[in-house]
Design a protein around this motif. Sequence first.
Motif, short mmCIF file in Angstrom:
data_model
loop_
_atom_site.label_atom_id
_atom_site.label_comp_id
_atom_site.label_asym_id
_atom_site.label_seq_id
_atom_site.Cartn_x
_atom_site.Cartn_y
_atom_site.Cartn_z
N GLY A 1 38.69 42.71 51.69
CA GLY A 1 37.53 43.67 51.88
C GLY A 1 35.80 43.62 51.65
O GLY A 1 36.47 43.27 49.72
N GLY A 2 35.14 43.14 51.92
CA GLY A 2 33.83 42.69 51.05
C GLY A 2 33.63 44.24 50.08
O GLY A 2 33.49 45.20 50.27
N GLY A 3 33.49 43.25 48.76
CA GLY A 3 33.10 43.87 47.35
C GLY A 3 34.29 44.41 47.03
O GLY A 3 33.62 44.55 45.65
N THR A 4 35.16 44.31 46.82
CA THR A 4 36.47 44.18 46.18
C THR A 4 36.62 43.38 44.99
O THR A 4 35.88 42.28 45.40
CB THR A 4 37.78 44.06 46.81
N TRP A 5 37.31 43.75 44.06
CA TRP A 5 36.80 42.58 42.64
C TRP A 5 38.37 42.72 41.91
O TRP A 5 38.14 43.28 41.22
CB TRP A 5 36.01 42.50 42.39
N PRO A 6 39.42 42.67 42.00
CA PRO A 6 40.23 42.95 41.28
C PRO A 6 40.52 41.40 40.33
O PRO A 6 39.93 40.24 40.51
CB PRO A 6 41.80 42.60 42.14
N ALA A 7 40.93 41.87 38.96
CA ALA A 7 41.35 40.84 38.39
C ALA A 7 42.46 41.04 37.38
O ALA A 7 43.00 41.95 36.90
CB ALA A 7 39.32 40.96 37.39
N PRO B 1 30.71 39.35 23.06
CA PRO B 1 31.26 37.89 23.65
C PRO B 1 31.69 37.15 22.37
O PRO B 1 32.73 36.73 22.22
CB PRO B 1 30.10 36.88 24.22
N GLY B 2 31.70 37.79 21.47
CA GLY B 2 32.09 36.85 20.46
C GLY B 2 33.38 37.64 19.85
O GLY B 2 34.28 36.73 19.46
N CYS B 3 34.11 38.55 20.54
CA CYS B 3 35.81 38.19 20.47
C CYS B 3 36.54 37.49 21.90
O CYS B 3 37.88 37.13 21.77
CB CYS B 3 35.88 40.04 21.21
N GLY B 4 35.26 37.06 22.46
CA GLY B 4 36.62 36.31 23.57
C GLY B 4 36.86 37.01 24.55
O GLY B 4 37.10 37.83 24.56
N GLU B 5 37.03 35.67 25.83
CA GLU B 5 37.33 36.68 27.16
C GLU B 5 37.91 35.55 27.97
O GLU B 5 37.25 34.29 27.95
CB GLU B 5 35.82 37.06 27.70
N ILE B 6 39.22 35.94 28.18
CA ILE B 6 39.88 35.10 28.89
C ILE B 6 40.13 35.55 30.59
O ILE B 6 41.02 36.08 30.59
CB ILE B 6 41.17 34.29 28.06
N ASP B 7 38.97 34.94 31.39
CA ASP B 7 39.70 35.95 32.73
C ASP B 7 40.66 34.91 33.48
O ASP B 7 40.18 33.63 33.77
CB ASP B 7 38.35 35.48 33.41
N ILE B 8 41.50 34.95 33.95
CA ILE B 8 43.00 34.26 34.37
C ILE B 8 43.09 34.46 36.14
O ILE B 8 43.29 33.61 36.73
CB ILE B 8 43.91 34.65 34.05
N LEU B 9 43.17 35.45 36.47
CA LEU B 9 42.16 35.52 37.94
C LEU B 9 41.06 36.81 38.23
O LEU B 9 41.20 38.04 37.75
CB LEU B 9 43.71 36.24 38.30
N GLU B 10 39.84 36.14 38.98
CA GLU B 10 39.27 37.37 39.77
C GLU B 10 38.91 36.43 40.61
O GLU B 10 39.80 35.02 41.39
CB GLU B 10 37.76 36.59 38.76
N SER B 11 38.83 36.90 42.01
CA SER B 11 38.17 37.18 43.07
C SER B 11 37.48 38.48 44.15
O SER B 11 37.65 39.62 43.40
CB SER B 11 39.87 36.91 43.82
N ASN C 1 34.15 36.43 49.12
CA ASN C 1 34.80 35.06 49.15
C ASN C 1 36.60 35.23 49.48
O ASN C 1 36.75 34.19 48.09
CB ASN C 1 34.06 34.64 47.94
N PRO C 2 37.28 35.38 50.25
CA PRO C 2 38.28 35.48 49.76
C PRO C 2 39.35 34.31 50.06
O PRO C 2 38.58 32.95 49.60
CB PRO C 2 38.69 36.27 51.74
N ASN C 3 40.42 34.35 49.29
CA ASN C 3 41.35 33.19 49.13
C ASN C 3 40.62 32.39 47.52
O ASN C 3 40.90 31.12 47.86
CB ASN C 3 41.79 32.61 50.15
N VAL C 4 39.84 32.60 46.93
CA VAL C 4 38.56 32.01 46.24
C VAL C 4 39.50 32.32 44.82
O VAL C 4 39.11 33.30 44.28
CB VAL C 4 37.20 31.37 46.30
N ILE C 5 40.02 31.25 44.28
CA ILE C 5 40.38 32.32 42.47
C ILE C 5 39.79 31.85 41.53
O ILE C 5 39.48 30.73 41.29
CB ILE C 5 41.81 31.62 42.33
N HIS C 6 38.97 32.29 40.56
CA HIS C 6 38.01 32.49 39.86
C HIS C 6 38.71 32.15 38.39
O HIS C 6 39.53 33.57 37.86
CB HIS C 6 37.28 33.29 39.59
N SER C 7 38.69 31.08 36.86
CA SER C 7 39.24 31.48 36.07
C SER C 7 38.31 30.64 35.44
O SER C 7 37.43 29.87 35.66
CB SER C 7 40.80 30.56 35.62
N SER C 8 37.91 31.61 34.16
CA SER C 8 36.58 31.09 33.29
C SER C 8 37.03 32.05 32.08
O SER C 8 37.81 32.64 31.85
CB SER C 8 35.57 32.34 33.52
#
Length: 358
Positions: A222-228, A242-252, A256-263
């Motif tokens: 669905g448009g607007g969904t953002w699981p992580a 951001p001094g503590c650091g963040e590791i994004d393993i999965l964002e979608s 933009n379905p089926n596109v997986i972001h890692s950051s």
Amino acid sequence: MKMINLVNRAGVFTLILLFVFQSCSSSNDTGDDTPVNPAPTNLTIQVDVIGKTAENPNGDGSGKIKLTLNATNALSYKVLINNELKEITTGELTYEFTASGTNNYPISVSAYNGTKFINTSTTVNVFVARKIIWADEFNVDGAPDTSKWGYNTGTGDGWGNNELQYYTTRSENVKIEGGLLKITAIREDYMGSKYTSTRMLTKGKFSFKYGRAEVRAKLPAGGGTWPAFWLLGDNIDTVPWPGCGEIDILESVGNNPNVIHSSLHSPGRSGNTPDTKTTTAPNSTTEFHIYAAEWSAESIKFFVDDNLFYTYKNSSTTPFNANFFVIINFAMGGNFGGAVDPNFKSATYEVDYVRVYN
């Protein structure tokens, strides 16, 4: 009578002191330059890898080694191993490596006698079998295990991303059912927000440094969904993002379905971070996939279904060398999630398990 005895005793004590003084003076006059604390010599390191055999030359997978240190005149030792400093007096040390795989480790040893010391070094190859150090398989129906998970609730002023949901702990938004964790975002008027959902985290209950973190999940549509699924520095209360650091393993995002972001986010590389890559996970909203990161002092590698698609070079100058905790959340809209489909009513983020390995 008592007074005479005291005088006599005082005289004898004085004679003893004079004798000791003269003896010391006489000894010093001989020119003997033997040091009181001679420097240690002949330092040796014996490294025994536990379970080492001809078939398993790097050990049995436990990661354990035993060090036997010996040096003439040594009273104590300092051992630098795996970037940890150990101080011992017995000359024996048992140590357990935790990073999975076969790795070569340098070992530096100093032997001390007072302020005098000598040092030497060696290396050792050690095999560590991969093992789970924390997991939730979500096998018991009902609310998530409170010994493993806590929650962020409320709007969090959009959690810094202008998100639209209100996070709750209600069963309507989060529950375990049929062996799955189900986080459901619902379009509803609630506490001034237009959507509800859930954000779970292990802060204060579990954190780790280095290893592999993975989730097996089916993503909402669905448009607007953002699981992580992501990791955040355990020191965030004293070292703000951001001094503590963040590791994004999965964002979608559903737009933009089926596109997986890692950051990765860190000082000077937050917000629209350049440390990011994408890949695709076909049918991510109808099929389960495994999203994972393998994290070490040297790198952070990101995978979908064990296919490596991004390697970040870690170093001692980044925040990614301390403990991090785990977060699972389902946001709606915001800077990254984008516009919500006007026909959206609800969607569910399904998680089969979360596992963390050494």
